[in-house]
Design an enzyme around this catalytic site. Structure first.
Site, PDB file in Angstrom:
ATOM      1  N   THR A  46       0.822  -1.205   0.000  1.00  0.00           N
ATOM      2  CA  THR A  46       0.000   0.000   0.000  1.00  0.00           C
ATOM      3  C   THR A  46       0.861   1.261   0.000  1.00  0.00           C
ATOM      4  OG1 THR A  46      -0.248  -0.336   2.385  1.00  0.00           O
ATOM      5  CG2 THR A  46      -2.068  -1.032   0.995  1.00  0.00           C
ATOM      6  N   THR A  47       2.079   1.198   0.591  1.00  0.00           N
ATOM      7  CA  THR A  47       3.000   2.334   0.511  1.00  0.00           C
ATOM      8  C   THR A  47       3.438   2.580  -0.925  1.00  0.00           C
ATOM      9  OG1 THR A  47       3.771   1.893   2.760  1.00  0.00           O
ATOM     10  CG2 THR A  47       5.195   3.265   1.399  1.00  0.00           C
ATOM     11  N   TYR A 109     -13.250  -2.852   1.888  1.00  0.00           N
ATOM     12  CA  TYR A 109     -14.616  -2.468   1.537  1.00  0.00           C
ATOM     13  C   TYR A 109     -15.613  -3.617   1.655  1.00  0.00           C
ATOM     14  CZ  TYR A 109     -18.659  -0.183  -0.440  1.00  0.00           C
ATOM     15  OH  TYR A 109     -19.920   0.334  -0.602  1.00  0.00           O
ATOM     16  N   TYR A 135      -1.623  -9.430   6.036  1.00  0.00           N
ATOM     17  CA  TYR A 135      -1.426  -8.019   6.386  1.00  0.00           C
ATOM     18  C   TYR A 135      -2.715  -7.486   6.989  1.00  0.00           C
ATOM     19  CZ  TYR A 135      -0.327  -3.011   5.743  1.00  0.00           C
ATOM     20  OH  TYR A 135      -0.100  -1.668   5.926  1.00  0.00           O
ATOM     21  N   ARG A 140      -6.968   1.104   7.493  1.00  0.00           N
ATOM     22  CA  ARG A 140      -7.008   1.365   6.058  1.00  0.00           C
ATOM     23  C   ARG A 140      -8.062   0.527   5.336  1.00  0.00           C
ATOM     24  NH1 ARG A 140      -2.294   4.629   4.423  1.00  0.00           N
ATOM     25  NH2 ARG A 140      -3.184   4.448   2.335  1.00  0.00           N
ATOM     26  N   LYS A 164       1.947  -9.312   8.962  1.00  0.00           N
ATOM     27  CA  LYS A 164       2.320  -7.917   9.213  1.00  0.00           C
ATOM     28  C   LYS A 164       1.189  -7.318  10.016  1.00  0.00           C
ATOM     29  CE  LYS A 164       3.125  -3.441   6.951  1.00  0.00           C
ATOM     30  NZ  LYS A 164       3.126  -2.695   5.673  1.00  0.00           N
ATOM     31  N   ILE A 206       8.069  -4.427   8.651  1.00  0.00           N
ATOM     32  CA  ILE A 206       7.885  -4.018   7.259  1.00  0.00           C
ATOM     33  C   ILE A 206       7.627  -2.518   7.327  1.00  0.00           C
ATOM     34  CG2 ILE A 206       6.458  -4.238   5.194  1.00  0.00           C
ATOM     35  CD1 ILE A 206       6.085  -7.188   5.923  1.00  0.00           C
TER      36      ILE A 206
END
Length: 296
Positions: A46-47, A109, A135, A140, A164, A206
């Site tokens: 996502t980064t 979502y 993750y 988010r 993560k 991470i």
């Protein structure tokens, strides 16, 4: 066997002025991390603004990184999606391209049930066949992976090997380690909680911070593993003001600004992300200077 131990970088995706991917710059960043103690590259997480990459760009980035890293350090491909079939296809393709593992963010979502999460992750892991890191980042995605679900996945799916954890909930993370009897490789998803998670048995982090301070992030872990708790703690405390500024706006807005302030010329962001405000950018620059990072 762990995919990696220490500090993996959640690497940004550099762009040209027209918004296209800057592969020459990505090559530079790969070399930078291989030469500055980073222990693994996590590409298209996502980064890396994966949500605004096309599937073709996404896979091209992953394949480029695998090719140019040349096995110097492990490459973990971010192949998560809120569509199980898409995650299956991308994970299989990443595996065939030579990725050492995949990182799978919780489906966003859709808000699946815990049984739905189990089925999703099992289906993707079965297709990928290579090691999988879950993750969990509820802030988010709106979805939490409950400790019992993590334990069920680790117990029943052989190649689900890690998680993560970016919930920030130390009690939840403790339960994960207790319920899995430590059989899951735990990685901190928060740069301000590296040391606390190492104390719970984590293999590392991470990291967003590693994009601009790879050696220090690596050393927080390395000193802990070498039983230098005081040294690890001192470094964790040292990075806190910088980490705070790296998350004063939504990631990766500040870290890309920080890299550009360092002269790394990684370009801008893809909408709907926008440039950092002048006030926040000034605060970030001060924190970087105080940390000892030279600005251009």
């Amino acid at each position: 066997m762990s995919l990696f131990k220490g500090a993996g970088v959640a690497i940004i995706t550099p762009f040209h002025a027209d918004g296209s991917i800057n592969y020459d710059k990505l090559d530079e960043l790969i070399d930078f991390h291989c030469e500055n103690s980073t222990d693994s590259i996590i590409i298209c997480g996502t980064t890396g603004e994966s949500s605004t990459l096309t599937e073709e760009e996404h896979m091209d980035c992953i394949k480029f990184t695998i090719e140019h890293t040349k096995k110097r350090i492990p490459v973990i491909a971010g192949t998560g999606s809120n569509c199980t079939r898409t995650a299956m296809e991308m994970s299989k393709e990443a595996a065939e391209a030579g990725a050492d593992g995949v990182l799978l963010v919780t489906p966003y979502y859709n808000k699946a049930t815990q049984d739905g999460l189990f089925s999703h992750y099992k289906a993707v892991a079965d297709e990928a066949k290579i090691p999988v890191i879950l993750y969990s980042v509820k802030s988010r995605t709106g979805m939490n992976i409950e400790p019992a679900t993590v334990a069920r996945l680790v117990n029943e799916v052989d190649n689900i090997v890690g998680i993560k954890e970016a919930s920030g909930d130390i009690s939840q993370i403790s339960r994960i380690m207790q319920m899995t009897e430590g059989r899951v490789d735990l990685y901190s998803g928060n740069d301000d909680q590296i040391l606390p998670l190492l104390a719970l048995g984590a293999k590392g982090v991470i990291s967003v911070l590693s994009n601009i301070a790879p050696k220090e992030t690596h050393d927080i872990c390395e000193k802990f593993f070498a039983a230098d708790l005081e040294g690890s703690r001192a470094l964790q405390f040292k990075v806190l003001p910088l980490v705070e500024k790296l998350f004063c706006e939504v990631n990766p807005i500040p870290v890309k600004k920080a890299m550009n302030l360092m002269g790394m010329e990684v370009g801008g962001l893809r909408m709907p992300l926008t440039e950092m405000t002048e006030k926040n950018a000034a605060g970030l620059a001060r924190a970087m200077t105080d940390f000892g990072i030279k600005l251009v």
